[in-house]
Write a protein that holds these residues in place. Structure first.
Motif, mmCIF file in Angstrom:
data_model
loop_
_atom_site.group_PDB
_atom_site.id
_atom_site.type_symbol
_atom_site.label_atom_id
_atom_site.label_comp_id
_atom_site.label_asym_id
_atom_site.label_seq_id
_atom_site.Cartn_x
_atom_site.Cartn_y
_atom_site.Cartn_z
ATOM 1 N N ILE A 102 0.870 -1.180 0.000
ATOM 2 C CA ILE A 102 0.000 0.000 0.000
ATOM 3 C C ILE A 102 0.903 1.224 0.000
ATOM 4 C CG2 ILE A 102 -1.906 1.200 1.105
ATOM 5 C CD1 ILE A 102 -2.595 -1.624 0.215
ATOM 6 N N HIS A 103 0.790 2.038 -1.013
ATOM 7 C CA HIS A 103 1.659 3.198 -1.228
ATOM 8 C C HIS A 103 1.489 4.229 -0.105
ATOM 9 C CE1 HIS A 103 3.141 6.813 -3.432
ATOM 10 N NE2 HIS A 103 3.928 5.928 -4.026
ATOM 11 N N PRO A 104 2.564 4.946 0.240
ATOM 12 C CA PRO A 104 2.469 5.981 1.287
ATOM 13 C C PRO A 104 1.456 7.086 0.979
ATOM 14 C CG PRO A 104 4.766 5.456 0.827
ATOM 15 C CD PRO A 104 3.952 4.751 -0.215
ATOM 16 N N SER A 105 1.033 7.204 -0.272
ATOM 17 C CA SER A 105 0.049 8.238 -0.614
ATOM 18 C C SER A 105 -1.327 7.948 -0.023
ATOM 19 C CB SER A 105 -0.075 8.363 -2.138
ATOM 20 O OG SER A 105 -0.521 7.146 -2.712
ATOM 21 N N CYS A 106 -1.551 6.730 0.453
ATOM 22 C CA CYS A 106 -2.834 6.376 1.063
ATOM 23 C C CYS A 106 -2.829 6.775 2.533
ATOM 24 C CB CYS A 106 -3.087 4.873 0.944
ATOM 25 S SG CYS A 106 -3.148 4.259 -0.754
ATOM 26 N N ASN A 107 -3.874 7.478 2.955
ATOM 27 C CA ASN A 107 -3.967 7.824 4.373
ATOM 28 C C ASN A 107 -4.434 6.603 5.162
ATOM 29 O OD1 ASN A 107 -6.848 7.685 4.334
ATOM 30 N ND2 ASN A 107 -6.975 9.817 3.635
ATOM 31 N N SER A 108 -4.541 6.735 6.463
ATOM 32 C CA SER A 108 -4.841 5.577 7.309
ATOM 33 C C SER A 108 -6.198 4.965 6.987
ATOM 34 C CB SER A 108 -4.777 5.973 8.786
ATOM 35 O OG SER A 108 -5.694 7.015 9.068
ATOM 36 N N THR A 109 -7.189 5.797 6.679
ATOM 37 C CA THR A 109 -8.519 5.286 6.355
ATOM 38 C C THR A 109 -8.508 4.549 5.021
ATOM 39 O OG1 THR A 109 -9.553 7.112 7.561
ATOM 40 C CG2 THR A 109 -10.929 5.911 6.008
ATOM 41 N N GLU A 110 -7.881 5.152 4.023
ATOM 42 C CA GLU A 110 -7.788 4.507 2.711
ATOM 43 C C GLU A 110 -7.011 3.200 2.806
ATOM 44 O OE1 GLU A 110 -7.762 8.628 0.050
ATOM 45 O OE2 GLU A 110 -5.896 7.801 0.858
ATOM 46 N N ARG A 111 -5.928 3.232 3.564
ATOM 47 C CA ARG A 111 -5.112 2.032 3.741
ATOM 48 C C ARG A 111 -5.943 0.913 4.373
ATOM 49 N NH1 ARG A 111 0.384 1.133 4.146
ATOM 50 N NH2 ARG A 111 0.672 3.356 3.738
ATOM 51 N N HIS A 112 -6.743 1.277 5.366
ATOM 52 C CA HIS A 112 -7.572 0.280 6.050
ATOM 53 C C HIS A 112 -8.587 -0.331 5.084
ATOM 54 C CE1 HIS A 112 -10.022 -1.650 9.129
ATOM 55 N NE2 HIS A 112 -11.077 -1.069 8.587
ATOM 56 N N GLU A 113 -9.248 0.508 4.284
ATOM 57 C CA GLU A 113 -10.274 -0.004 3.372
ATOM 58 C C GLU A 113 -9.672 -0.877 2.277
ATOM 59 O OE1 GLU A 113 -13.838 1.903 2.247
ATOM 60 O OE2 GLU A 113 -13.333 3.755 3.296
ATOM 61 N N ILE A 114 -8.549 -0.454 1.716
ATOM 62 C CA ILE A 114 -7.918 -1.246 0.660
ATOM 63 C C ILE A 114 -7.410 -2.572 1.216
ATOM 64 C CG2 ILE A 114 -6.010 -1.347 -0.985
ATOM 65 C CD1 ILE A 114 -6.243 1.701 -1.252
ATOM 66 N N THR A 115 -6.773 -2.523 2.380
ATOM 67 C CA THR A 115 -6.262 -3.749 3.000
ATOM 68 C C THR A 115 -7.394 -4.720 3.295
ATOM 69 O OG1 THR A 115 -4.403 -2.555 4.001
ATOM 70 C CG2 THR A 115 -4.978 -4.688 4.960
ATOM 71 N N SER A 116 -8.484 -4.199 3.844
ATOM 72 C CA SER A 116 -9.641 -5.040 4.135
ATOM 73 C C SER A 116 -10.226 -5.617 2.851
ATOM 74 C CB SER A 116 -10.702 -4.224 4.879
ATOM 75 O OG SER A 116 -11.849 -5.002 5.138
ATOM 76 N N GLY A 117 -10.310 -4.789 1.811
ATOM 77 C CA GLY A 117 -10.832 -5.256 0.533
ATOM 78 C C GLY A 117 -9.971 -6.343 -0.083
ATOM 79 N N LEU A 118 -8.655 -6.204 0.029
ATOM 80 C CA LEU A 118 -7.747 -7.215 -0.507
ATOM 81 C C LEU A 118 -7.881 -8.538 0.249
ATOM 82 C CD1 LEU A 118 -4.624 -4.972 -1.139
ATOM 83 C CD2 LEU A 118 -5.930 -6.200 -2.887
ATOM 84 N N LYS A 119 -8.071 -8.461 1.549
ATOM 85 C CA LYS A 119 -8.285 -9.681 2.335
ATOM 86 C C LYS A 119 -9.560 -10.385 1.880
ATOM 87 C CE LYS A 119 -5.858 -8.227 6.548
ATOM 88 N NZ LYS A 119 -6.002 -7.853 7.985
ATOM 89 N N GLN A 120 -10.583 -9.598 1.572
ATOM 90 C CA GLN A 120 -11.840 -10.175 1.100
ATOM 91 C C GLN A 120 -11.674 -10.783 -0.293
ATOM 92 O OE1 GLN A 120 -15.016 -7.204 1.633
ATOM 93 N NE2 GLN A 120 -13.886 -6.449 3.412
ATOM 94 N N ALA A 121 -10.884 -10.135 -1.142
ATOM 95 C CA ALA A 121 -10.612 -10.677 -2.475
ATOM 96 C C ALA A 121 -9.898 -12.018 -2.364
ATOM 97 C CB ALA A 121 -9.772 -9.685 -3.282
ATOM 98 N N VAL A 122 -8.915 -12.083 -1.483
ATOM 99 C CA VAL A 122 -8.183 -13.329 -1.263
ATOM 100 C C VAL A 122 -9.123 -14.405 -0.721
ATOM 101 C CG1 VAL A 122 -6.415 -14.417 0.189
ATOM 102 C CG2 VAL A 122 -5.930 -12.242 -0.960
ATOM 103 N N ALA A 123 -10.032 -14.008 0.168
ATOM 104 C CA ALA A 123 -10.954 -14.972 0.787
ATOM 105 C C ALA A 123 -11.872 -15.616 -0.247
ATOM 106 C CB ALA A 123 -11.780 -14.282 1.869
ATOM 107 N N ILE A 124 -12.442 -14.818 -1.159
ATOM 108 C CA ILE A 124 -13.366 -15.419 -2.126
ATOM 109 C C ILE A 124 -12.609 -16.203 -3.193
ATOM 110 C CG2 ILE A 124 -15.117 -13.658 -1.698
ATOM 111 C CD1 ILE A 124 -14.517 -12.501 -4.477
ATOM 112 N N ALA A 125 -11.390 -15.781 -3.524
ATOM 113 C CA ALA A 125 -10.588 -16.544 -4.483
ATOM 114 C C ALA A 125 -10.201 -17.894 -3.894
ATOM 115 C CB ALA A 125 -9.340 -15.754 -4.872
ATOM 116 N N GLN A 126 -9.796 -17.892 -2.633
ATOM 117 C CA GLN A 126 -9.425 -19.135 -1.962
ATOM 118 C C GLN A 126 -10.626 -20.073 -1.869
ATOM 119 O OE1 GLN A 126 -6.452 -20.176 -0.954
ATOM 120 N NE2 GLN A 126 -7.165 -22.052 0.023
ATOM 121 N N HIS A 127 -11.777 -19.516 -1.508
ATOM 122 C CA HIS A 127 -12.968 -20.368 -1.394
ATOM 123 C C HIS A 127 -13.384 -20.919 -2.756
ATOM 124 C CE1 HIS A 127 -16.753 -22.029 -0.111
ATOM 125 N NE2 HIS A 127 -17.306 -21.431 -1.158
#
Length: 321
Positions: free
Chosen positions: A56-81
């Motif tokens: 996650i690039h430093p240009s992302c603030n803490s809120t953006e970083r949290h949402e993108i990180t959470s979204g990526l975890k969800q992407a990984v979860a549905i791909a794995q399933h």
């Protein structure tokens, strides 16, 4: 006998001496031991270079970083399933057949596993707007930077106001047939990851877009293309999760609008119904602004991409949905 006794006695003393630890002040003795313990034989690490986290690039603030990180975890979860769904049910799965027809399972499993467990080294998400697409292109929720930076994806501000979490799958009136799967972080980020050559390898692309086209692709002569069609992969992953996890055994497949008129043999009634449907429903892969019917033609004439979400492919092609 006395000679033998002496010999035995000497031998026992020698053995006893050999059994005792050797104590020496010699620096060479201790140095040799230290060298032996500090230079172990190198061990080959076959997994060296594997990175489990996306950048996650430093240009992302803490809120953006949290949402993108959470979204990526969800992407990984549905791909794995989705991968595990195929491994368990093989090509007998009705969901697999729906999106990939009679094609082989291995390519689909492989592309899903690239998202689920692949090396994330060098895959970067950023929140600034270096190419000015977020600021100048109406409807952009994000885009792959293409030749400007092939490993980078920009997430535009629109994403943070339109994306839903995986927990809301099948809620708020959503279904696969008439909804927008890319409204969910999980499906949207899978789609975006396949644009990155490190993930999609310039092989996964757009061979069909939108729910009706995906179903036609799976049933057609080119059904093997579905295994490398980014939307077939992301739609399948989302629907498999919906059917197995969100609403077990039921999911939220929905029904295409045109199917409602399949058995209507009254020409006049069908025409009237079709006209009404055209006025009250929209293409499920588009977001149309909440305007009156009279204002719609003007919006279409002034901006062909009004109400759509767009992104740019690596070759510079604009894709709106």
């Amino acid at each position: 006998m006395r000679f033998s006794t002496v010999v035995v006695g000497v031998s026992l003393q020698a053995l006893q001496a050999a059994a005792l630890p050797v104590v020496s002040d010699s620096p060479f003795t201790s140095t040799a031991a230290a060298l032996a313990s500090s230079t172990p034989t190198p061990v080959y690490d076959w997994s060296k270079g594997y990175v489990s986290d996306f950048v996650i690039h430093p240009s992302c603030n803490s809120t953006e970083r949290h949402e993108i990180t959470s979204g990526l975890k969800q992407a990984v979860a549905i791909a794995q399933h989705a991968k595990e769904h195929i491994l368990i049910h093989r090509n007998e799965s009705k969901l697999f057949q729906k999106y990939f027809g009679q094609g082989p399972t291995a390519p689909v499993i492989g592309w899903l596993d690239k998202i689920a467990t692949g090396n994330r080294d060098g895959v970067i998400f950023r929140c600034d707007d270096p190419d000015k697409n977020c600021a100048t292109q109406k409807g952009y929720a994000g885009h792959h930077r293409g030749s400007n930076a092939t490993s980078e994806t920009v997430i535009c501000p629109l994403s943070y106001t339109t994306r839903r979490p995986l927990e809301a799958l099948c809620a708020r009136g959503f279904d696969m047939a008439t909804g927008r799967p890319n409204d969910y972080w999980a499906a949207d980020l899978i789609h975006r990851l396949y644009h990155v050559p490190l993930v999609g390898e310039d092989e996964v692309g757009h061979y069909a877009d939108g729910y009706p086209e995906l179903l036609e692709l799976a049933k057609g002569v080119n059904h093997t293309d579905a295994a490398r069609n980014s939307q077939s992969l992301s739609y399948f992953a989302l629907e498999a999760y919906a059917y197995d996890i969100s609403v077990p055994g039921e999911g939220c497949a929905g029904k295409l609008v045109e199917e409602e008129h399949d058995h209507d043999h009254d020409t006049g009634s069908a025409t009237t119904s079709s006209a009404a449907a055209a006025a009250t429903t929209v293409n499920p892969t588009r977001v149309i602004p909440g305007t009156t019917t009279a204002a719609a033609p003007e919006a279409t004439a002034t901006d062909a991409n009004a109400g759509k979400e767009c992104h740019t492919h690596a070759d510079g092609t604009e894709h709106c949905e």
